[in-house]
Structures are given as C-alpha cells and as structure tokens.
Scaffold this motif. Structure first.
Motif, PDB file in Angstrom:
ATOM      1  N   ALA A 193       8.817 -21.587   7.438  1.00 21.26           N
ATOM      2  CA  ALA A 193       8.357 -21.132   8.741  1.00 21.26           C
ATOM      3  C   ALA A 193       9.532 -20.477   9.458  1.00 21.26           C
ATOM      4  CB  ALA A 193       7.850 -22.313   9.541  1.00 21.26           C
ATOM      5  N   ASN A 194       9.195 -19.722  10.485  1.00 18.09           N
ATOM      6  CA  ASN A 194      10.222 -19.146  11.351  1.00 18.09           C
ATOM      7  C   ASN A 194      11.234 -18.307  10.595  1.00 18.09           C
ATOM      8  OD1 ASN A 194      11.130 -18.602  13.819  1.00 18.09           O
ATOM      9  ND2 ASN A 194      12.145 -20.562  14.187  1.00 18.09           N
ATOM     10  N   VAL A 195      10.745 -17.462   9.661  1.00 24.05           N
ATOM     11  CA  VAL A 195      11.681 -16.562   9.004  1.00 24.05           C
ATOM     12  C   VAL A 195      12.208 -15.583  10.035  1.00 24.05           C
ATOM     13  CG1 VAL A 195      10.585 -16.731   6.757  1.00 24.05           C
ATOM     14  CG2 VAL A 195       9.851 -14.972   8.348  1.00 24.05           C
ATOM     15  N   PRO A 196      13.466 -15.187   9.885  1.00 21.79           N
ATOM     16  CA  PRO A 196      14.017 -14.227  10.846  1.00 21.79           C
ATOM     17  C   PRO A 196      13.199 -12.942  10.829  1.00 21.79           C
ATOM     18  CG  PRO A 196      15.723 -15.099   9.389  1.00 21.79           C
ATOM     19  CD  PRO A 196      14.405 -15.541   8.843  1.00 21.79           C
ATOM     20  N   PRO A 197      13.189 -12.242  11.935  1.00 21.59           N
ATOM     21  CA  PRO A 197      12.381 -11.016  12.003  1.00 21.59           C
ATOM     22  C   PRO A 197      12.855  -9.977  10.994  1.00 21.59           C
ATOM     23  CG  PRO A 197      13.860 -11.185  13.873  1.00 21.59           C
ATOM     24  CD  PRO A 197      13.927 -12.496  13.171  1.00 21.59           C
ATOM     25  N   SER A 205       0.824  -1.201   0.000  1.00 21.02           N
ATOM     26  CA  SER A 205       0.000   0.000   0.000  1.00 21.02           C
ATOM     27  C   SER A 205       0.863   1.257   0.000  1.00 21.02           C
ATOM     28  CB  SER A 205      -0.916  -0.004   1.224  1.00 21.02           C
ATOM     29  OG  SER A 205      -0.144  -0.048   2.410  1.00 21.02           O
ATOM     30  N   ASP A 206       2.045   1.166   0.610  1.00 22.16           N
ATOM     31  CA  ASP A 206       2.830   2.374   0.829  1.00 22.16           C
ATOM     32  C   ASP A 206       4.226   2.299   0.222  1.00 22.16           C
ATOM     33  OD1 ASP A 206       3.575   0.351   2.510  1.00 22.16           O
ATOM     34  OD2 ASP A 206       4.080   1.663   4.180  1.00 22.16           O
ATOM     35  N   GLU A 212       5.366 -27.769   3.682  1.00 18.64           N
ATOM     36  CA  GLU A 212       5.542 -26.481   3.030  1.00 18.64           C
ATOM     37  C   GLU A 212       4.232 -25.702   3.075  1.00 18.64           C
ATOM     38  OE1 GLU A 212       6.663 -26.123  -1.009  1.00 18.64           O
ATOM     39  OE2 GLU A 212       8.701 -26.787  -0.600  1.00 18.64           O
ATOM     40  N   GLY A 213       4.313 -24.424   3.334  1.00 21.47           N
ATOM     41  CA  GLY A 213       3.103 -23.612   3.260  1.00 21.47           C
ATOM     42  C   GLY A 213       2.161 -23.917   4.394  1.00 21.47           C
ATOM     43  N   LEU A 259       2.813   3.653   8.284  1.00 19.84           N
ATOM     44  CA  LEU A 259       2.572   2.775   9.426  1.00 19.84           C
ATOM     45  C   LEU A 259       1.497   1.732   9.133  1.00 19.84           C
ATOM     46  CD1 LEU A 259       2.769   5.397  12.303  1.00 19.84           C
ATOM     47  CD2 LEU A 259       4.522   3.782  11.547  1.00 19.84           C
ATOM     48  N   ASP A 260       1.040   1.642   7.892  1.00 22.56           N
ATOM     49  CA  ASP A 260       0.067   0.608   7.534  1.00 22.56           C
ATOM     50  C   ASP A 260       0.548  -0.743   8.057  1.00 22.56           C
ATOM     51  OD1 ASP A 260      -1.704   2.223   6.221  1.00 22.56           O
ATOM     52  OD2 ASP A 260      -1.191   1.555   4.190  1.00 22.56           O
ATOM     53  N   SER A 318       7.402 -22.377  -0.973  1.00 26.65           N
ATOM     54  CA  SER A 318       6.756 -21.405  -0.105  1.00 26.65           C
ATOM     55  C   SER A 318       7.775 -20.862   0.880  1.00 26.65           C
ATOM     56  CB  SER A 318       5.623 -22.067   0.666  1.00 26.65           C
ATOM     57  OG  SER A 318       4.696 -22.610  -0.232  1.00 26.65           O
ATOM     58  N   PRO A 319       7.514 -19.670   1.396  1.00 23.60           N
ATOM     59  CA  PRO A 319       8.433 -19.138   2.406  1.00 23.60           C
ATOM     60  C   PRO A 319       8.482 -20.105   3.583  1.00 23.60           C
ATOM     61  CG  PRO A 319       6.838 -17.478   1.724  1.00 23.60           C
ATOM     62  CD  PRO A 319       6.414 -18.767   1.114  1.00 23.60           C
ATOM     63  N   ARG A 321      -0.446  -4.750   8.049  1.00 28.81           N
ATOM     64  CA  ARG A 321      -1.298  -5.840   7.579  1.00 28.81           C
ATOM     65  C   ARG A 321      -1.281  -6.984   8.589  1.00 28.81           C
ATOM     66  NH1 ARG A 321       2.009  -4.138   3.821  1.00 28.81           N
ATOM     67  NH2 ARG A 321       3.368  -5.940   4.060  1.00 28.81           N
ATOM     68  N   ILE A 363      -5.302  -4.537   5.793  1.00 30.43           N
ATOM     69  CA  ILE A 363      -4.580  -3.511   6.564  1.00 30.43           C
ATOM     70  C   ILE A 363      -5.379  -3.224   7.826  1.00 30.43           C
ATOM     71  CG2 ILE A 363      -3.556  -1.206   6.513  1.00 30.43           C
ATOM     72  CD1 ILE A 363      -3.599  -1.373   3.450  1.00 30.43           C
ATOM     73  N   HIS A 367       4.390 -11.958  11.523  1.00 35.16           N
ATOM     74  CA  HIS A 367       5.806 -12.334  11.427  1.00 35.16           C
ATOM     75  C   HIS A 367       6.642 -11.428  12.321  1.00 35.16           C
ATOM     76  CE1 HIS A 367       6.130 -15.561   8.450  1.00 35.16           C
ATOM     77  NE2 HIS A 367       4.948 -15.133   8.092  1.00 35.16           N
ATOM     78  N   TYR A 368       6.304 -11.468  13.605  1.00 32.17           N
ATOM     79  CA  TYR A 368       6.970 -10.562  14.533  1.00 32.17           C
ATOM     80  C   TYR A 368       8.358 -11.067  14.895  1.00 32.17           C
ATOM     81  CZ  TYR A 368       5.403 -14.091  17.839  1.00 32.17           C
ATOM     82  OH  TYR A 368       5.178 -15.271  18.479  1.00 32.17           O
ATOM     83  N   GLY A 369       8.724 -12.252  14.397  1.00 29.19           N
ATOM     84  CA  GLY A 369      10.031 -12.803  14.741  1.00 29.19           C
ATOM     85  C   GLY A 369       9.967 -13.487  16.080  1.00 29.19           C
ATOM     86  N   ASN A 370      11.083 -13.560  16.748  1.00 29.09           N
ATOM     87  CA  ASN A 370      11.071 -14.204  18.059  1.00 29.09           C
ATOM     88  C   ASN A 370      11.585 -13.250  19.117  1.00 29.09           C
ATOM     89  OD1 ASN A 370      13.656 -14.108  17.249  1.00 29.09           O
ATOM     90  ND2 ASN A 370      13.985 -16.319  17.155  1.00 29.09           N
ATOM     91  N   SER A 408       4.734 -16.639  13.842  1.00 30.19           N
ATOM     92  CA  SER A 408       6.096 -16.532  13.332  1.00 30.19           C
ATOM     93  C   SER A 408       6.668 -17.887  12.917  1.00 30.19           C
ATOM     94  CB  SER A 408       7.004 -15.923  14.412  1.00 30.19           C
ATOM     95  OG  SER A 408       7.586 -14.738  13.937  1.00 30.19           O
ATOM     96  N   THR A 409       6.441 -18.878  13.744  1.00 27.79           N
ATOM     97  CA  THR A 409       7.025 -20.194  13.436  1.00 27.79           C
ATOM     98  C   THR A 409       6.091 -21.052  12.613  1.00 27.79           C
ATOM     99  OG1 THR A 409       6.101 -21.228  15.405  1.00 27.79           O
ATOM    100  CG2 THR A 409       8.254 -20.176  15.634  1.00 27.79           C
ATOM    101  N   HIS A 410       4.842 -20.628  12.487  1.00 24.14           N
ATOM    102  CA  HIS A 410       3.847 -21.373  11.715  1.00 24.14           C
ATOM    103  C   HIS A 410       3.535 -22.732  12.327  1.00 24.14           C
ATOM    104  CE1 HIS A 410       4.759 -19.033   7.724  1.00 24.14           C
ATOM    105  NE2 HIS A 410       4.263 -18.274   8.681  1.00 24.14           N
TER     106      HIS A 410
END
Lengths: 584, 480
Positions: free
Chosen positions: A436-440, A410-411, B117-118, B342-343, A433-434, B345, B326, B351-354, B408-410
C-alpha cells in the motif's frame, strides 16, 4: 451466423458462396449477402439446410474470395487451396434454439463450424486466487445460474436435433423396451458409466409418462440427464479399500483419462476398455494414454492449456491505443492467439517433444498478417503455417506476440509486467503483492524511454527490494512494443540488456545477464526451476487444483529431467502414477 | 445419423462443465472451515420481534472499483463529509447525489479493519462477507450478505438473489475479484453479458401459464432431484454441500416453473429494450468505450427484475478491482481523452500518490464522481417507477460501496459506504439525509443493520449479527 470483420477496410459487399448456393458470387445470382453493422459484416443462411457439410467462402466486393476467418474448419478445394466448411447438424430451428438459449440473435462470432454454440451463455468459471486454469474442482459449484444456463442449452439441443436419430429401436412395436434401450445407451454416455437399476427405472418412467408421446419423452430424458449431477460433475470418488485408500472404478478412470487428455467424454474404445476390465494396471492405462495422445483432441487441449498457462486468453479483446491500435486488428490478434495455441502442441507432438524447444524454437506459426508483422515474407491468407524467424530477435514463447502484447499497456511496453510473467508463469516464483501507499509515479516525461521512466520510478531502496527481480529481467524485452512488434527506438536507441537474476530462487542474489531473447531462453531452459515449474503448471491444469509439493510431484520432476524434458512422457508419467487412480 | 451428434452435444456442454475434486484435497478444504451449512428453515421458523419495523422490499448493492480520493490529513476529503448530522455540505464526489440527499445515509468512520497483503482483493472479500480482519487468523468466511439474504428472505421469489456485472469478468475471473460469496470460501462470478442476463431473467416470461405448470417439467426436476438424493447418501461432507447447492438451484427452478411468488406489479414493464444499444459480440462487450452503455443496461435489467418481483436481493458489480478499464475512453465525460498516450486506467489513476494534485489526482476525482453518477442513475430509475402510492426507491435499500477507501494508501478505514432509499420506513427518519457517524465501527455492523431492515429473522430477533466482527443489533439508531 457468418461474420466478417472489415477491420477498417472500405468494402462494398460481402457475400457467402458455397455448395449450398451453387457458388453464386452475387446476391442476384443467389449468394447469401452479409450486412454491415459497426464495422462487421454478418448474416445467416436464408433458410434451413439439410444436415451435412458444405464448403464455402466469402466473396468480397464481387471478386475477392477469402476463407471465413472465424471458422477453423477447412477442407481442400482439390485445386491446391482450401474452403471453409459449414457443418449443419441442425437446421434453421437451431438458430432459434440458440437465441432461446440466450445466445441472442446478433453476431455472436460463434459460427465456428456452423454448429450452434451451446456454451456461449454459460457464466464464466471463477478461478481461485493463484490458480490460472479454468477448471478448478474445489471452486466449482452448480448454482441457479448454471442450472438455468445448462437447462437452456439442453433444451436448445433437443429443439435443434433430430431425436429419432438417437433411437435405434422400434418405439411403436414395443415402447417400454425401446425406452429402456434408449435410456441405457444415452445414459451411459451422459453419465460416463452404466446406469444403476434405480436410475434406469426412473428415467424410463420419465420417458414413458411424458405428455406428448414417445419422442417428447426422449427429449425430456435428454434434458433431465444434462442437468443431473451425474452429468455435470466428474465423479472421481472411487471405492474404499481395506487400507483406507480409494480406487477409482474403471469407468471413473476412463472419464478421468479422457477429461485430462481430451477435455471431453470417453470415446467408445475407452468405454469398452472400462467395461472389459482393461483399465486397471499401470500398463493398461499407459496403453490407453498413448492412444489418446495420438488423437487430435489431445493436441487441442494442450493448446487450451498453453493459452491459460501463459495468460493470453484475452489477447483478442485487448484495447490498444494509437499508434498501435491500427495495426492491432481483430485478425492479427486472433492469429497471435492461434499461433501460441498451435505452437505448443506442435512442439509436444511433432517437434522434439522437449520443453526446451517451447522456449528456444527459432520457428513459429503465422498467418499472412502475422508473418508480415514478424517481417516474414511469402505467407498469405488467414491460415497459419510454420515459419522460421528471419533473425534472432525472437525465441519460442518468449518472443510470441501474444505473450508480449498481453504483458503490455495499451500505449507502451511494460517491463514490470513482462518480468512478472517470467517469474510467475515460467518459474512459479511468488512475489509479494505491491505494498500500500506506493510513492507517486513520476510525471510522464515524453522525452524519456520506458526503461528510463521505470528505472526512475523504482529508484528508491524500498522499491528495489522487489523491483530488482522484475525490472532488470523485463528490460530484456524492451525491443518489443505494446503489441509485440520489434522496435529499435524508444526516444533514443533501446537498451535491452537484461539480467535473469535469482533464476532458481528469489533472494538468492544470483546473476545471469543476457542481451537477447534466445539467450534468456537458454538460461531458463538450463535452469532447474523452469522445467520443474512447467511440470507443476501442467499438473495443476490436469488435476484441477494446485498440486502441493509432494513425493508424487518430485518424482514427476525427476522423471521429466531424466527424459530430457519430454512433455509427452510427462503426461504419461502423471496419468500412470499411482495417485492417479488411488486416492487418499 | 449426424442430425444430433450426441458426442458433440455432450462435448459442448462438458467442456465448460464442472469437476468434483479428489477426496484428499477435500479434507484440506473442509479443515479451512467449509462446513457451515446454513439452515434457512430454522431461521424462517422464527418470528421477527414485534418491534421490528416494516421490512424493506429489496436490497440492491452497487459496487465500483479502486476506492476513493482521500487526501492526507488536513485537507478536505473528496468523499466524506466534514460535518455530521443533517447540516452538512455535500462533498465533491457526492455532488451527483444532491437530488437524493434526503433519501441517503452517508457513513463516516466505518472500518473493515487493518490491511494485510493485497488490500484490493482482501477488500473485495471483506466487503459483503463482513469479515473484519484476516490478520487475526480469521479465514474470510462467506456467505456474503446478498447470498445470505437470498436464503433467508429470498426464498419466495423466483431468484433468491441476482448478481449482475458490467465488464466484471473482462480482466480476469479470479475468485478474489468478485464480491458475492455463495459459500464459505469461494465467490461466484456475476452475469456479465447483458444479453445472457436478459435471457436468464426474462427468457421464460414471468407469468404463470393459465393451464398451470407443465407436468413434464415438474417430473423432469423430480428425476434429477432423485439423482441428487441417491448421491447424497454416498458422498462426503464437502461433496454434499455441492449437491445441496445443486438441489437448492433445482428447487428454485421448480418455483420458477410453477410461477411461485412472481408479482407482475404495475411497474413490471418490458425491459427488452435495455440491450437495444448493445452488440452481442465478445470484443464489443469488452471494449472500454462501451462500458457506460453496458453498465446502464445492467442497471436497467436489475431495476426491471426488481419491478417484476423476480428477486428482492441484487448486486451490480461494475468492473473489478485493480482493473485495466481505460476510463479515459468514456465519451462525453470530463475525463475523456482520445486513445493514445493519455489513456487513463481506473487503477492507474487511483495511485495518485499523496500529492493531492496533478493529473492522476484530477482524473481520479472525476472518475469517482462518475461512478457516483451511475449510482444516481440507479436511484433515479427506481424513483421513476411507482409502487404502492410512492416509488420503488421509497421501499428499497440501495448500498454503494468500493473495496478500499483511499486508492493510494489502500486503507480499509473510513470506507465509502452510502445507503440510499428508505426501505419503506425501515431506516430511521433521523438517519435519512444525514452524515451518520458514531465513531469507529466495523462495517459488518452496517451489514447487520441492512439484514435487520430486510426482515431477516436471525438478525432482527437479536439472535446474532451478520459477519464475524459485527455487533448484535447493528448500528445504533439506523433501523427503526
């Protein structure tokens, strides 16, 4: 229903002036006023109109005449300009019927051509994973929701129409034979084949046994046939042969051809060809295919294919953020969609016919607002016209705003999404697919460019295994912002050098650097993978399932290559191949 | 002659029509295990065991996308309770359920198996089908619980089940985005437009005409059913399944026409006003800032449909997994931000990480709490309507779920399930108001328990569980 989006403009009045109200320019004189609600002006004709076509325009603030931007149907005004056209196939009863059909009575934006939109309440069609086209045979089931929606649309149709126009015999003199004649003729069209005796008897009986007379029976037959599986499913079943294959019947062939090329039912000529045994040999079929291709309906369906192939169907409903939101008006995004939907058919039917031109064309189609967006002078109004880019920034579909805006956030721009677009849609390459657990994600650095942030994000070796195939390619689009506008600054001068690596095959570790979209276009057009992918994409659209790699597909690709990527010939090749009428 | 243009009429409908695939392909699909026609008659003929508790009147599944915040080991979960049993402190995300605490069962340790996967699409597929683990070469296999129950205990209502969405088809209409599976391999899309949904559910009115059903309508359906029967004799297995689904739909239409099973209960009031605040325009309905109003309208529609006895089984799908919704544009929320850089989604925040801290994490916690608030709104709406000396909530089962656990870890372990209501006594008194934890169990066991609580014959007689990895009888002590 008429609608006009003010797009933020502070307007005093919008009225509809046309032949139906003597082109009155004020509501006092008889023009039809629209009312403002949530930034959109809307309204409906004040009363019933007799069936026919009516030229009209909107009058803004009493003096400015504009075409109806939501209505693609136009007619010359005889003075070098154009008027919008309202086609009345149903009078005021049509509106109430539309509401009954679930369309609601608010501005549904479905005024196109003035006819009621029977399909607006239909549930969306689920597309299996990896299949981007809306018509997928294996996934398509008729359930209660669909039967209800179809039934309501059928009821709306019969409530809106003049049923006597469907009956050409004298129902009073001989109701029984007149009923049979109607069922015969309407049934042929609804089922795309002649009815068998049992069906003829069944529907004739339904008609004659109706409670409230002959025409109530006609309405009943129409409603019944339109929720019958014979209408709702396309039958390509064929007749078993001694060698174990199935041959489509001539009527099934006619239906398969018309839906493949037009997205709609056969016309009378095609029915005649089926009836007279002229749809059997490849030569017969090629004759019909070439005739169908010359019809505007073929062009329209290629536009539908283009929007689904390129994944831009939703571009008009994308939410963009400031500073992009103000420029990304409804009219502009609508023009973006129309641009691509007109451009691809133009290449196929009016241009060189070659796939390469889809990628490399230095021209496109633009309305006034889109031309301004592209920096092209001299275009006004909502109608799209052919224009040439003033510079070498853009190239074919790669540079079209629809593609660029759909593959962006969007931005901000989105190099990863744009790289993915080229891989999936143009090269038919499948990335995992991406994980799991991608780094932040690193915190957003307001002073860094998008390229720098993406580079940092995917810096580690683990990420690079996949991102090497996305980012370097996507960076080549960095001169285009979140809505596809040209830019030269993104927290500093833009580095838009790219690398179309692994163009033929992922993991091959080949490199093809480029510094502009025209260069990328030539790399793709000269590859083996991109034209082969195009054949595969169109085949999936035409067949209604992802064609597995097969001899048939390889032969099509070879033919495509031999003709210099002639897209019309590709369609001829696909529809005249043996497996089009002979199924295993 | 242009009064009713046959051609344009037909074109209008067939463009959005359907196509039968070619035979060669069908064989492939059949090989994937398509052929498991469900015979509702067999199942219905069987009597539930005498010990089966009172069946719940209805089931509503509420789905929200993109999982929950589960910080790494050692930190408290934002969702799952640290204590089991009835003596626990409600977690941050579940605070909106405080008024309903004694009507809820909060689950710990329910798993959907390892992830391939996915994990998002895979989770959406597993969620209501109860399929445990595609990595063990088991095909995801429908039907989903809602569709299954529609066939076993939903046959006496005008709609076997109802599937509503809120912007669930905006991002895509890809099959794996949806959680309701009518057949073995393909999902269906929810009714995403509240205006169309209203027309479909309430358009015909819910009362039987005093003169009885219109005989014309009945003979119309008979004619179409005869078409279907003619075709059944001619076609192969998979086409027959398609035609059987079509025939099922016609039978339901017939029931609607005849008004069978419609209960105009005391709480069946007009729901026409639910769409009053909305605009029936595709772009308006797709705009993120309008999402809360749309979800509320769909929730009201579902409650209205249930109150009128239109169905016993419903699913509300809010958005879809990995959505571009959003959420920062939702007005009057603590995570609101004006449109701009600051949008935020839904999938982005997940995916805030750990790190367990930072803007993504903070936003994500607030977003998930907001999803729970909408679930609480649904519970409140059910509790506001009287039914048989209590409220509708007392007789309902309401399941909240998402397709993954940790955003994050799915992960598919320790899934976020909450079951509310009480099912009219079907859920055990010991379970209500507790954190239910009997160690790691497959989530299909919960689906089995729900099927039992709904009075489904096959599961409540102990003949089978629901889903591939389930235990007969479901989760111990939950029902009864």
């Amino acid at each position: 229903v008429f609608t006009y989006k003010a797009n933020g403009a502070d307007l005093t009045s919008v009225v509809v002036a046309g032949s139906f109200n003597s082109w009155a320019t004020t509501s006092a004189q008889g023009a039809w006023p629209l009312t403002l609600n949530n930034g959109t002006w809307s309204g409906a004709p004040p009363g019933a109109l007799t069936p026919g076509t009516y030229p009209y325009k909107f009058v803004i603030d009493g003096s400015r005449w504009v075409l109806d931007p939501t209505n693609p149907v136009r007619v010359s005004d005889g003075e070098g300009g154009e008027n919008s056209v309202l086609s009345v196939t149903c009078s005021s009863s049509g509106r109430s019927a539309a509401a009954q059909g679930g369309a609601g009575n608010a501005a549904a934006g479905s005024a196109g051509g003035g006819a009621i939109d029977l399909t607006s309440a239909f549930p969306p069609e689920v597309r299996p994973t990896g299949f981007v086209y809306d018509d997928n045979g294996p996934a398509r089931y008729v359930d209660l929701g669909l039967v209800t929606a179809y039934g309501q649309a059928a009821s709306a149709s019969v409530a809106a129409g003049d049923l006597s126009a469907l009956v050409t015999c004298d129902e009073k003199a001989d109701p029984a034979s007149c009923a049979r004649a109607f069922v015969t003729s309407f049934g042929l069209r609804a089922f795309r084949r002649p009815l068998v005796q049992a069906e003829l008897d069944r529907y004739t009986r339904l008609l004659l046994n109706a409670q409230n007379g002959f025409f109530a029976g006609v309405a009943l037959v129409v409603r019944a046939m339109l929720i019958s599986p014979n209408f709702l499913y396309r039958f390509e079943v064929g007749v078993a042969q001694s060698d174990g294959t199935y041959h489509l019947t001539p009527y099934e062939t006619a239906s398969a051809l018309s839906y493949t090329l037009w997205g709609t039912m056969p016309d009378q000529s095609l029915f005649d060809a089926a009836a007279n045994g002229r749809l059997v040999t490849p030569h017969d079929i090629e004759t019909e295919v070439r005739r169908l291709l010359a019809d505007p309906r073929a062009r329209k369906l290629v536009g539908v294919f283009a929007s689904q192939w390129l994944g831009i169907e939703n571009v008009t409903s994308l939410a963009k953020a400031p500073p992009y939101a103000a420029a990304f008006t409804g009219a502009l995004s609508q023009a973006m969609l129309q641009e691509t939907e007109q451009f691809v058919p133009y290449v196929m039917f009016d241009g060189s016919k070659r796939y390469d031109e889809v990628l490399t064309a230095a021209y496109t189609f633009a309305s006034g607002s889109l031309a301004t967006f592209y920096g092209i002078a001299g275009v006004t109004g909502p109608d799209l016209q052919k224009v040439t880019y003033p510079d070498a920034h853009r190239s074919g579909i790669l540079g079209q705003a629809s593609v660029l805006a759909a593959n962006a956030y969007s931005d901000q721009s989105a190099p990863i999404l744009r790289g993915l677009f080229v891989r999936k849609r143009l090269l038919c390459q499948t990335l995992p697919s991406p994980p799991a657990n991608v780094p932040p994600l690193p915190p957003i650095n307001p002073n860094a460019s998008t390229r720098e942030r993406v580079t940092e994000h995917a810096a580690n070796a683990f990420c690079q295994t996949c991102h090497v195939d996305l980012d370097d390619l996507g960076f080549g689009f960095e001169n285009f912002d979140a809505i596809g506008a040209w830019r030269t600054d993104d927290n500093g001068p833009i580095d838009s050098t790219g690398d179309m690596n692994d163009v033929e095959q992922l993991g091959a570790d080949t490199h093809a650097p480029f510094t502009s979209l025209p260069q990328l276009a030539h790399i793709l057009a000269n590859s083996r993978a991109a034209p082969a992918c195009f054949v595969s994409q169109y085949s999936s659209f035409a067949r209604g399932y992802n064609a597995p790699s097969s001899c048939s597909n390889e032969a099509l690709v070879a033919r495509f290559s031999a003709t210099g990527h002639d897209m019309q010939d590709m369609i001829v090749g696909l529809t005249t191949a043996g497996d089009f009428v002979v199924r295993q | 002659v242009s009064a009713l243009s046959r051609r344009s009429l037909l074109r209008a409908i067939t463009r959005a029509g359907v196509s039968l695939p070619v035979l060669g392909l069908l064989r492939t699909v059949a090989g994937l295990g398509c052929s498991r026609p469900y015979s509702s008659n067999t199942a219905r003929a069987e009597r539930p065991l005498a010990s089966t508790p009172t069946a719940a009147r209805r089931l509503i599944v509420y789905y929200f996308p993109d999982g929950i915040p589960e910080p790494p080991d050692g930190e408290p979960s934002q969702w799952h309770m640290a204590e089991t049993g009835k003596d626990f402190t409600l977690s941050t995300n579940l605070q909106p359920l405080a008024p309903f605490r004694d009507r809820c069962v909060f689950f710990n340790n329910l798993t959907m198996g390892p992830i391939g996967e996915g994990a998002h699409p895979e989770g959406a597929m597993k969620l209501l089908t109860g399929t445990p683990d595609p990595n063990r070469n088991e095909t995801i296999q429908g039907p989903s619980l809602d569709q299954y129950l529609g066939r076993t205990i939903g046959q006496d209502t005008p709609f076997p089940s109802i599937y509503l969405g809120a912007q669930a088809t905006v991002d895509s209409t890809t099959s794996d985005a949806f959680i309701s599976y009518p057949n073995a391999t393909h999902s269906t899309a929810p009714m995403d437009n509240p205006f169309s949904a209203y027309a479909s559910l309430f358009g015909k009115g819910t009362a039987v005409p005093p003169t009885g059903p219109n005989p014309d309508d009945v003979s119309l359906l008979d004619a179409v059913a005869a078409d279907l029967n003619d075709l059944q004799a001619k076609l192969g297995t998979v086409e027959k399944q398609k035609l059987a689904a079509h025939l099922d739909a016609l039978e339901q239409l017939e029931k609607q026409i005849k008004g069978l099973g419609v209960v105009s209960g005391t709480s069946c009031k007009s729901v026409a006003s639910t769409t009053g605040a909305l605009t029936n325009d595709p772009n308006w309905l797709a705009a993120p800032e309008n999402f809360p109003a749309i979800l509320k309208a769909e929730t009201d529609l579902m409650v209205g449909a249930m109150a009128c006895g239109l169905t016993r089984v419903g699913v509300i799908q809010a958005s879809q997994h990995t959505t571009n919704l959003i959420m920062s544009r939702f007005a009057d929320t603590p995570f609101y931000a004006p449109p701009g850089p600051l949008d935020m989604r839904s999938h982005q925040a997940s995916h805030y990480g750990n790190q367990g801290a930072g803007a993504l994490f903070t936003d994500y916690v607030m977003q998930v709490t907001w999803w729970v608030e909408q679930f609480a709104y649904l519970l409140g709406a059910l509790r506001s309507l009287p039914e048989d000396g209590g409220t509708m909530l007392d007789h309902s089962l309401v399941l909240m779920c998402s397709e993954i656990s940790n955003g994050s870890t799915h992960s598919h372990h320790n899934m976020p399930f909450v079951l509310a209501g009480g099912g009219g006594g079907a859920i055990s008194a010991g379970s209500l108001g507790s954190t239910y934890d009997v160690g790691v169990r497959n989530h299909a066991d919960l689906l089995t328990s729900i099927a039992i609580a709904m009075g489904d014959p096959a599961t409540s007689t102990g003949r089978q569980g629901f889903g591939q990895g389930s235990t007969v009888g479901g989760l111990p002590g939950l029902v009864g």
